[in-house]
Design a protein around this motif. Structure first.
Motif, PDB file in Angstrom:
ATOM      1  N   LEU A   1     -10.092  -0.379   1.363  1.00 41.39           N
ATOM      2  CA  LEU A   1     -10.148   0.307   2.608  1.00 41.39           C
ATOM      3  C   LEU A   1     -10.470  -0.872   4.004  1.00 41.39           C
ATOM      4  N   PRO A   2     -11.452  -1.826   3.526  1.00 39.38           N
ATOM      5  CA  PRO A   2     -11.561  -2.783   4.733  1.00 39.38           C
ATOM      6  C   PRO A   2     -10.261  -3.499   4.911  1.00 39.38           C
ATOM      7  N   ARG A   3      -9.574  -3.825   3.888  1.00 44.20           N
ATOM      8  CA  ARG A   3      -8.204  -4.406   4.184  1.00 44.20           C
ATOM      9  C   ARG A   3      -7.317  -3.767   4.880  1.00 44.20           C
ATOM     10  N   LEU A   4      -7.406  -2.522   4.497  1.00 46.07           N
ATOM     11  CA  LEU A   4      -6.376  -1.632   5.149  1.00 46.07           C
ATOM     12  C   LEU A   4      -6.755  -1.599   6.631  1.00 46.07           C
TER      13      LEU A   4
ATOM     14  N   PHE B   1       0.786  -1.086  -0.118  1.00 45.04           N
ATOM     15  CA  PHE B   1      -0.062   0.226  -0.002  1.00 45.04           C
ATOM     16  C   PHE B   1       1.053   1.211   0.134  1.00 45.04           C
ATOM     17  N   GLU B   2       2.013   1.257   0.856  1.00 49.16           N
ATOM     18  CA  GLU B   2       2.799   2.399   0.659  1.00 49.16           C
ATOM     19  C   GLU B   2       3.619   2.386  -0.628  1.00 49.16           C
TER      20      GLU B   2
ATOM     21  N   GLY C   1       1.936   4.405  -3.229  1.00 49.19           N
ATOM     22  CA  GLY C   1       1.514   5.934  -3.063  1.00 49.19           C
ATOM     23  C   GLY C   1       0.348   5.839  -2.302  1.00 49.19           C
ATOM     24  N   ARG C   2      -0.058   4.844  -1.356  1.00 50.24           N
ATOM     25  CA  ARG C   2      -1.512   4.819  -0.670  1.00 50.24           C
ATOM     26  C   ARG C   2      -2.566   5.027  -1.525  1.00 50.24           C
ATOM     27  N   VAL C   3      -2.560   4.519  -2.534  1.00 45.22           N
ATOM     28  CA  VAL C   3      -3.798   4.757  -3.890  1.00 45.22           C
ATOM     29  C   VAL C   3      -4.715   3.503  -3.465  1.00 45.22           C
ATOM     30  N   ILE C   4      -6.044   4.000  -3.403  1.00 46.48           N
ATOM     31  CA  ILE C   4      -7.134   2.992  -3.273  1.00 46.48           C
ATOM     32  C   ILE C   4      -7.570   2.542  -4.860  1.00 46.48           C
ATOM     33  N   ARG C   5      -7.305   1.274  -4.929  1.00 51.33           N
ATOM     34  CA  ARG C   5      -7.652   0.694  -6.017  1.00 51.33           C
ATOM     35  C   ARG C   5      -9.006   0.232  -6.487  1.00 51.33           C
TER      36      ARG C   5
END
Length: 315
Positions: free
Chosen positions: A294-297, A281-282, A285-289
């Motif tokens: 978000l739930p997995r994060l 994720f880092e 660039g912390r981009v949501i695909r």
């Protein structure tokens, strides 16, 4: 006789005796051994996320120190069901003395409908070692708030829910001022409702406490104890509790602690997955695909926090 010679001779004799023991392969040291205490195996875990809650009878003062040195995340000194009514005043005084003398623990106190509750909160109020109280047989939010106020307005209260009424009022209880966590008194609940100990039969009250805790913005609830010495049964019941969303468990025996702590902790595989996900994720660039990120994060961050608190390493 020359006193100096006699003193030197004594030293020589002790040296010869010691050398003889060494020659026989049995080294000795006749100096007095320093006092030792058993090392603590307890990891400092915040009460908000504590997994194992060890109940110790308030009459068993000889077990208090050992309980604190055990693998229990938290220790609860019980002056309620574990104590005969005639012995409650003495048990209360014993617990108060230990807490005043340097001990640290939670205390399970009697419910507000008994003659013991008022004396419990009065004697425990302001004691330096009191971490919080577990209020037995909680059935209304007012009982939690009254207890909290009577203890000075800063001592956390775990509401032990043990009846059908308590389960149905659990949302209001979780929202009460002073409520810290909810706990399930499974034995008294079964007695009150006639419910069996079957996993399916006990799913509703457990789930109700999980939902109530979330609505009240509290940490996950604490499950009731598993009675008996069977570790496979303990492991199975702990796994069921975790699957329903409970995040702690009461216990009566120190031998149960390693199993409870292991089951309620993230597994090394979970920790490895969380680290890999967060690294990826880092790196992007912390981009949501997509909608699953978000739930997995959130899950990965929670696993990482718990793993650090519990000392679980990736494998």
């Amino acid at each position: 006789m020359n006193r100096g010679f006699g003193k030197i001779g004594g030293v020589v004799d002790r040296f010869r005796r010691r050398r003889l023991w060494y020659q026989r392969g049995m080294a000795i040291d006749d100096r007095p051994a320093p006092p030792t205490t058993a090392p603590s195996r307890r990891r400092s875990v915040p009460a908000e996320i504590s997994r194992s809650w060890l109940l110790v009878s308030g009459t068993a003062s000889e077990r208090f120190d050992g309980a604190v040195r055990s693998r229990a995340d938290q220790v609860i000194l019980d002056i309620e069901d574990a104590v005969d009514p005639a012995a409650k005043p003495a048990a209360r005084s014993t617990v108060a003395e230990w807490l005043t003398g340097g001990g640290d623990a939670w205390v399970r106190i009697n419910d507000v409908t008994t003659d013991f509750w008022e004396d419990d909160v009065e004697e425990l109020r302001g004691l330096p070692g009191l971490q919080g109280v577990m209020l037995a047989k909680t059935e209304s939010p007012a009982q939690v708030t009254d207890t909290w106020h009577r203890l000075g307005g800063h001592t956390p209260v775990i509401a032990l829910v043990e009846s059908a009424l308590g389960i149905e009022e659990s949302v209001s209880i979780a929202r009460a001022q002073g409520a810290f966590r909810l706990a399930f008194g499974s034995g008294d609940y079964r007695r009150d409702t006639g419910t069996s100990a079957d996993t399916l039969a006990m799913a509703y009250p457990r789930s109700r406490l999980v939902v109530a805790s979330r609505v009240g913005d509290l940490p996950g609830p604490i499950d009731g104890p598993t009675v008996g010495s069977s570790h496979p049964i303990l492991r199975e019941q702990s796994q069921v509790a975790v699957s329903l969303g409970l995040t702690g468990k009461l216990c009566l025996d120190t031998e149960q602690l390693p199993v409870i702590n292991e089951v309620i902790s993230p597994t090394p595989t979970d920790v490895a997955w969380a680290q890999d996900f967060l690294d990826d994720f880092e790196a992007r660039g912390r981009v949501i695909r997509d909608g699953s990120d978000l739930p997995r994060l959130g899950r990965a961050q929670k696993i990482q926090r718990l793993a650090e608190a519990f000392g679980v390493e990736a494998r």
